[in-house]
Design a protein around this motif. Structure first.
Motif, PDB file in Angstrom:
ATOM      1  N   GLN A 156      35.364  42.762  32.668  1.00  0.00           N
ATOM      2  CA  GLN A 156      36.079  43.050  33.903  1.00  0.00           C
ATOM      3  C   GLN A 156      36.321  41.787  34.723  1.00  0.00           C
ATOM      4  O   GLN A 156      37.402  41.603  35.305  1.00  0.00           O
ATOM      5  CB  GLN A 156      35.292  44.071  34.729  1.00  0.00           C
ATOM      6  N   ALA A 157      35.318  40.895  34.761  1.00  0.00           N
ATOM      7  CA  ALA A 157      35.475  39.661  35.531  1.00  0.00           C
ATOM      8  C   ALA A 157      36.472  38.716  34.877  1.00  0.00           C
ATOM      9  O   ALA A 157      37.273  38.072  35.552  1.00  0.00           O
ATOM     10  CB  ALA A 157      34.121  38.970  35.690  1.00  0.00           C
ATOM     11  N   LEU A 158      36.448  38.637  33.541  1.00  0.00           N
ATOM     12  CA  LEU A 158      37.364  37.741  32.843  1.00  0.00           C
ATOM     13  C   LEU A 158      38.798  38.239  32.904  1.00  0.00           C
ATOM     14  O   LEU A 158      39.740  37.440  32.817  1.00  0.00           O
ATOM     15  CB  LEU A 158      36.932  37.587  31.382  1.00  0.00           C
ATOM     16  N   SER A 159      38.982  39.551  33.043  1.00  0.00           N
ATOM     17  CA  SER A 159      40.345  40.070  33.163  1.00  0.00           C
ATOM     18  C   SER A 159      41.002  39.649  34.464  1.00  0.00           C
ATOM     19  O   SER A 159      42.232  39.658  34.576  1.00  0.00           O
ATOM     20  CB  SER A 159      40.324  41.598  33.071  1.00  0.00           C
ATOM     21  N   GLN A 160      40.206  39.266  35.457  1.00  0.00           N
ATOM     22  CA  GLN A 160      40.746  38.829  36.739  1.00  0.00           C
ATOM     23  C   GLN A 160      40.885  37.316  36.836  1.00  0.00           C
ATOM     24  O   GLN A 160      41.362  36.809  37.857  1.00  0.00           O
ATOM     25  CB  GLN A 160      39.855  39.328  37.880  1.00  0.00           C
ATOM     26  N   VAL A 161      40.457  36.594  35.805  1.00  0.00           N
ATOM     27  CA  VAL A 161      40.559  35.133  35.800  1.00  0.00           C
ATOM     28  C   VAL A 161      41.949  34.749  35.316  1.00  0.00           C
ATOM     29  O   VAL A 161      42.391  35.193  34.254  1.00  0.00           O
ATOM     30  CB  VAL A 161      39.481  34.508  34.901  1.00  0.00           C
ATOM     31  N   SER A 162      42.636  33.921  36.093  1.00  0.00           N
ATOM     32  CA  SER A 162      43.973  33.464  35.720  1.00  0.00           C
ATOM     33  C   SER A 162      43.855  32.117  35.031  1.00  0.00           C
ATOM     34  O   SER A 162      43.398  31.142  35.618  1.00  0.00           O
ATOM     35  CB  SER A 162      44.860  33.336  36.959  1.00  0.00           C
TER      36      SER A 162
ATOM     37  N   GLU B  88      32.246  29.980  35.535  1.00  0.00           N
ATOM     38  CA  GLU B  88      31.821  30.476  36.842  1.00  0.00           C
ATOM     39  C   GLU B  88      31.805  32.005  36.880  1.00  0.00           C
ATOM     40  O   GLU B  88      30.915  32.606  37.488  1.00  0.00           O
ATOM     41  CB  GLU B  88      32.740  29.922  37.926  1.00  0.00           C
ATOM     42  N   ALA B  89      32.789  32.616  36.233  1.00  0.00           N
ATOM     43  CA  ALA B  89      32.801  34.088  36.192  1.00  0.00           C
ATOM     44  C   ALA B  89      31.606  34.619  35.417  1.00  0.00           C
ATOM     45  O   ALA B  89      30.964  35.592  35.836  1.00  0.00           O
ATOM     46  CB  ALA B  89      34.106  34.566  35.564  1.00  0.00           C
ATOM     47  N   ALA B  90      31.269  33.977  34.285  1.00  0.00           N
ATOM     48  CA  ALA B  90      30.124  34.419  33.486  1.00  0.00           C
ATOM     49  C   ALA B  90      28.815  34.235  34.245  1.00  0.00           C
ATOM     50  O   ALA B  90      27.940  35.119  34.222  1.00  0.00           O
ATOM     51  CB  ALA B  90      30.089  33.646  32.171  1.00  0.00           C
ATOM     52  N   ASP B  91      28.671  33.115  34.958  1.00  0.00           N
ATOM     53  CA  ASP B  91      27.444  32.887  35.735  1.00  0.00           C
ATOM     54  C   ASP B  91      27.346  33.837  36.917  1.00  0.00           C
ATOM     55  O   ASP B  91      26.258  34.314  37.259  1.00  0.00           O
ATOM     56  CB  ASP B  91      27.411  31.440  36.227  1.00  0.00           C
ATOM     57  N   ARG B  92      28.477  34.134  37.533  1.00  0.00           N
ATOM     58  CA  ARG B  92      28.460  35.051  38.677  1.00  0.00           C
ATOM     59  C   ARG B  92      28.073  36.463  38.245  1.00  0.00           C
ATOM     60  O   ARG B  92      27.298  37.148  38.930  1.00  0.00           O
ATOM     61  CB  ARG B  92      29.831  35.039  39.360  1.00  0.00           C
TER      62      ARG B  92
END
Length: 220
Positions: free
Chosen positions: A57-63, A80-84
């Protein structure tokens, strides 16, 4: 007779010290039990599946295309998304998870302060007089040599674990143990996702129909 008379003040003090020791021992036991449960939780398949779903879900929002100047780019944004997501999975129970969650806010405030100090720094640089600077490199080398090896390693470990730069050794060791277990789970989850994506890509390419080449004309 005097020896048989007990002092009530000393009795109350001893009772308080006993209750305090008992309370501290109970707190330590509860803390150790919770730490063991957290370490075991990072090794469970259920926690890995929960982390994987939140990571998707977080990676789908990463541009990954053309981000804004303030947004991180490419692999840094993914990291950063994976750590968050990993810090959210820890639910803020550890220092390293709270440090990761608050790092974005601190970075935003630092950028604002830098923009405000930009003009003042330009004026100070223009009016600064050339002064002879003392050699600080040699002083730093002497200080580094005077510090024992164990303390240097503790400082390095504190820098590697988020939120533990100025913490004592017991806190750093506890946080590092939990942080390493969480990172191992993160590596397993991301490796499984990479294998899944590569397998689906290979299956889609193999399932595609081969191109139709024109047949050569038959000789009469």
């Amino acid at each position: 007779m005097a020896s048989l008379i007990t002092n009530p003040v000393t009795n109350t003090n001893s009772d308080r010290s006993k209750r305090k020791k008992k309370k501290n021992s109970m707190v330590k036991q509860n803390l150790q039990r919770s730490q063991k449960e957290d370490h075991a939780r990072w090794k469970s398949e259920a926690q890995q599946q929960i982390y994987s779903s939140k990571l998707i879900q977080a990676l789908s929002q990463v541009s990954l295309g053309t981000p804004s100047p303030s947004a991180p780019r490419g692999g840094r944004a993914v990291r950063e998304a994976a750590d968050r997501v990993l810090a959210v999975a820890a639910k803020g129970r550890t220092r390293w998870s709270r440090a990761i969650l608050t790092s974005r806010l601190k970075l935003k405030f630092r950028k604002q302060k830098r923009s405000q100090r930009g003009s003042a720094a330009a004026v100070a640089a223009a009016t600064r007089t050339s002064r002879s600077k003392k050699p600080r490199v040699s002083v730093l080398k002497l200080k580094a040599k005077s510090v024992p090896t164990v303390q240097r390693k503790v400082k390095v470990l504190g820098r590697l674990v988020p939120g533990c730069r100025k913490q004592p050794l017991p806190v750093i060791l506890e946080e590092a143990t939990d942080y390493i277990a969480a990172l191992e789970m993160q590596v397993r989850a991301m490796s499984a996702l990479a294998d899944l994506l590569s397998g689906s890509g290979a299956a889609s390419s193999s399932s595609a129909s081969p191109p139709e080449w024109p047949m050569p004309p038959t000789s009469q």
